[in-house]
Write a protein that holds these residues in place. Structure first.
Motif, mmCIF file in Angstrom:
data_model
loop_
_atom_site.group_PDB
_atom_site.id
_atom_site.type_symbol
_atom_site.label_atom_id
_atom_site.label_comp_id
_atom_site.label_asym_id
_atom_site.label_seq_id
_atom_site.Cartn_x
_atom_site.Cartn_y
_atom_site.Cartn_z
ATOM 1 N N GLU A 82 -67.400 75.381 138.719
ATOM 2 C CA GLU A 82 -67.226 76.587 138.935
ATOM 3 C C GLU A 82 -66.180 77.346 138.220
ATOM 4 O OE1 GLU A 82 -66.679 79.976 142.388
ATOM 5 O OE2 GLU A 82 -68.099 78.443 143.018
ATOM 6 N N ALA A 83 -65.122 76.506 138.081
ATOM 7 C CA ALA A 83 -63.972 77.046 137.459
ATOM 8 C C ALA A 83 -64.180 77.141 135.904
ATOM 9 C CB ALA A 83 -62.876 76.399 137.863
ATOM 10 N N ILE A 84 -64.880 76.199 135.423
ATOM 11 C CA ILE A 84 -65.263 76.135 134.089
ATOM 12 C C ILE A 84 -66.267 77.225 133.789
ATOM 13 C CG2 ILE A 84 -66.442 74.837 132.309
ATOM 14 C CD1 ILE A 84 -65.516 72.058 133.965
ATOM 15 N N VAL A 85 -67.072 77.462 134.481
ATOM 16 C CA VAL A 85 -67.973 78.356 134.100
ATOM 17 C C VAL A 85 -67.277 79.893 134.154
ATOM 18 C CG1 VAL A 85 -70.283 79.845 134.742
ATOM 19 C CG2 VAL A 85 -69.994 77.148 134.807
ATOM 20 N N ASP A 86 -66.554 80.222 135.193
ATOM 21 C CA ASP A 86 -65.780 81.391 135.446
ATOM 22 C C ASP A 86 -64.791 81.593 134.235
ATOM 23 O OD1 ASP A 86 -66.938 81.837 137.715
ATOM 24 O OD2 ASP A 86 -65.110 81.178 138.975
ATOM 25 N N ALA A 87 -64.181 80.619 133.678
ATOM 26 C CA ALA A 87 -63.320 80.771 132.636
ATOM 27 C C ALA A 87 -63.905 81.200 131.385
ATOM 28 C CB ALA A 87 -62.478 79.381 132.407
ATOM 29 N N THR A 88 -64.996 80.303 131.296
ATOM 30 C CA THR A 88 -66.056 80.702 129.966
ATOM 31 C C THR A 88 -66.474 82.050 130.077
ATOM 32 O OG1 THR A 88 -66.546 78.207 129.980
ATOM 33 C CG2 THR A 88 -68.029 79.855 128.669
ATOM 34 N N ARG A 89 -66.714 82.445 131.137
ATOM 35 C CA ARG A 89 -67.603 83.921 131.175
ATOM 36 C C ARG A 89 -66.415 85.107 130.916
ATOM 37 N NH1 ARG A 89 -71.439 82.599 136.102
ATOM 38 N NH2 ARG A 89 -73.468 82.326 134.882
ATOM 39 N N LEU A 90 -65.215 84.698 130.962
ATOM 40 C CA LEU A 90 -64.084 85.648 130.707
ATOM 41 C C LEU A 90 -64.186 86.045 129.017
ATOM 42 C CD1 LEU A 90 -61.011 83.984 132.649
ATOM 43 C CD2 LEU A 90 -62.339 86.298 132.932
ATOM 44 N N LEU A 109 -63.753 64.397 125.715
ATOM 45 C CA LEU A 109 -64.548 64.873 127.134
ATOM 46 C C LEU A 109 -65.199 63.513 127.404
ATOM 47 C CD1 LEU A 109 -66.236 67.887 125.327
ATOM 48 C CD2 LEU A 109 -64.377 67.912 126.900
ATOM 49 N N ALA A 110 -65.736 63.662 128.698
ATOM 50 C CA ALA A 110 -66.511 62.392 129.333
ATOM 51 C C ALA A 110 -67.921 62.535 129.087
ATOM 52 C CB ALA A 110 -66.116 62.334 130.766
ATOM 53 N N ALA A 111 -68.487 61.600 128.458
ATOM 54 C CA ALA A 111 -69.996 61.754 128.138
ATOM 55 C C ALA A 111 -70.887 61.528 129.594
ATOM 56 C CB ALA A 111 -70.230 60.334 127.109
ATOM 57 N N VAL A 112 -71.811 62.623 129.390
ATOM 58 C CA VAL A 112 -72.609 62.304 130.538
ATOM 59 C C VAL A 112 -73.974 61.457 130.219
ATOM 60 C CG1 VAL A 112 -74.258 63.889 132.102
ATOM 61 C CG2 VAL A 112 -71.928 64.596 131.385
ATOM 62 N N ASP A 113 -74.214 60.698 130.856
ATOM 63 C CA ASP A 113 -75.676 59.971 130.864
ATOM 64 C C ASP A 113 -76.926 60.739 130.895
ATOM 65 O OD1 ASP A 113 -78.050 58.075 131.640
ATOM 66 O OD2 ASP A 113 -76.340 56.760 131.552
ATOM 67 N N PRO A 114 -77.690 60.474 129.685
ATOM 68 C CA PRO A 114 -78.693 61.441 129.756
ATOM 69 C C PRO A 114 -79.642 61.490 130.897
ATOM 70 C CG PRO A 114 -78.420 60.090 127.812
ATOM 71 C CD PRO A 114 -77.471 59.430 128.662
ATOM 72 N N ALA A 115 -79.716 60.362 131.950
ATOM 73 C CA ALA A 115 -80.454 60.359 132.905
ATOM 74 C C ALA A 115 -79.756 61.240 134.003
ATOM 75 C CB ALA A 115 -80.561 59.058 133.547
ATOM 76 N N ASP A 116 -78.571 61.619 134.033
ATOM 77 C CA ASP A 116 -77.471 62.146 134.947
ATOM 78 C C ASP A 116 -78.112 63.579 135.295
ATOM 79 O OD1 ASP A 116 -76.270 59.728 135.647
ATOM 80 O OD2 ASP A 116 -74.284 60.673 134.737
ATOM 81 N N PRO A 117 -77.759 64.294 136.381
ATOM 82 C CA PRO A 117 -78.433 65.644 136.619
ATOM 83 C C PRO A 117 -77.589 66.656 135.893
ATOM 84 C CG PRO A 117 -77.768 64.667 138.804
ATOM 85 C CD PRO A 117 -77.554 63.633 137.766
ATOM 86 N N TRP A 118 -78.194 67.726 135.657
ATOM 87 C CA TRP A 118 -77.483 68.697 134.916
ATOM 88 C C TRP A 118 -76.772 69.391 135.820
ATOM 89 C CZ3 TRP A 118 -78.857 70.126 129.657
ATOM 90 C CH2 TRP A 118 -79.847 69.454 128.922
ATOM 91 N N HIS A 119 -75.423 69.735 135.219
ATOM 92 C CA HIS A 119 -74.646 70.442 136.176
ATOM 93 C C HIS A 119 -74.017 71.865 135.415
ATOM 94 C CE1 HIS A 119 -74.884 67.935 139.773
ATOM 95 N NE2 HIS A 119 -74.614 67.099 139.095
ATOM 96 N N PRO A 120 -73.608 72.771 136.140
ATOM 97 C CA PRO A 120 -73.098 73.990 135.174
ATOM 98 C C PRO A 120 -71.471 73.456 134.994
ATOM 99 C CG PRO A 120 -73.912 74.838 137.274
ATOM 100 C CD PRO A 120 -74.067 73.356 137.367
ATOM 101 N N GLY A 121 -71.161 73.900 133.831
ATOM 102 C CA GLY A 121 -69.844 73.415 133.572
ATOM 103 C C GLY A 121 -69.822 72.403 132.179
ATOM 104 N N GLN A 122 -71.244 71.657 132.246
ATOM 105 C CA GLN A 122 -71.285 70.464 131.098
ATOM 106 C C GLN A 122 -71.109 71.293 129.839
ATOM 107 O OE1 GLN A 122 -74.734 68.595 132.346
ATOM 108 N NE2 GLN A 122 -73.750 67.136 133.650
#
Length: 142
Positions: free
Chosen positions: A3-11, A73-86
């Motif tokens: 949430e903090a990442i998305v909030d910071a990006t929306r600024l 950055l930390a790579a996300v496995d393609p099989a992992d769920p999608w989450h805001p902030g990625q």
């Protein structure tokens, strides 16, 4: 943290598109947006990027942006769920190197992402099938 990442990006919304810039409200390109969010979250950037072209169709043997993302950055496995902030890395044309970045702002049935887009500036866009098909990697901020 997401949430903090998305909030910071929306600024950054409404920041004009300026190639190689990274100043909220003044100008940013897609990498500049990620760099600015990094500074907002962590302070100093881990490295200064080299000069680069704005050409999304650029071909070459070296995935500079992918390698930099893997370093910081930390790579996300393609099989992992999608989450805001990625962080999303896009290859805009087949055979080209990956040269566009965005941050997932909403997952689920109507996903959206924030990115700096030529002639539009920093905007929030639907993550439509054409956009999604161009994603080559997902990352998390550390």
């Amino acid at each position: 943290m997401s949430e903090a990442i998305v909030d910071a990006t929306r600024l950054w919304l409404g920041t004009p598109y300026v190639h190689q810039a990274s100043v909220r409200g003044c100008g940013a390109d897609c990498l500049g947006l990620i760099r600015g969010v990094w500074r907002d979250l962590y302070g100093a950037e881990p490295e200064t990027p080299p000069a680069y072209t704005a050409d999304w169709a650029e071909c070459g043997p070296s995935e500079v942006l992918m390698r930099a993302a893997m370093r910081h950055l930390a790579a996300v496995d393609p099989a992992d769920p999608w989450h805001p902030g990625q962080v999303l890395l896009f290859r805009m044309r087949q055979g080209a190197i990956a040269k566009h970045l965005g941050i997932l702002s909403q997952a689920g049935e109507a996903p959206q992402f924030l990115h700096a887009y030529t002639s539009h500036g920093v905007i929030e866009s639907p993550l439509t099938p054409p956009w999604r098909s161009r994603i080559v990697a997902r990352f998390r901020f550390p």
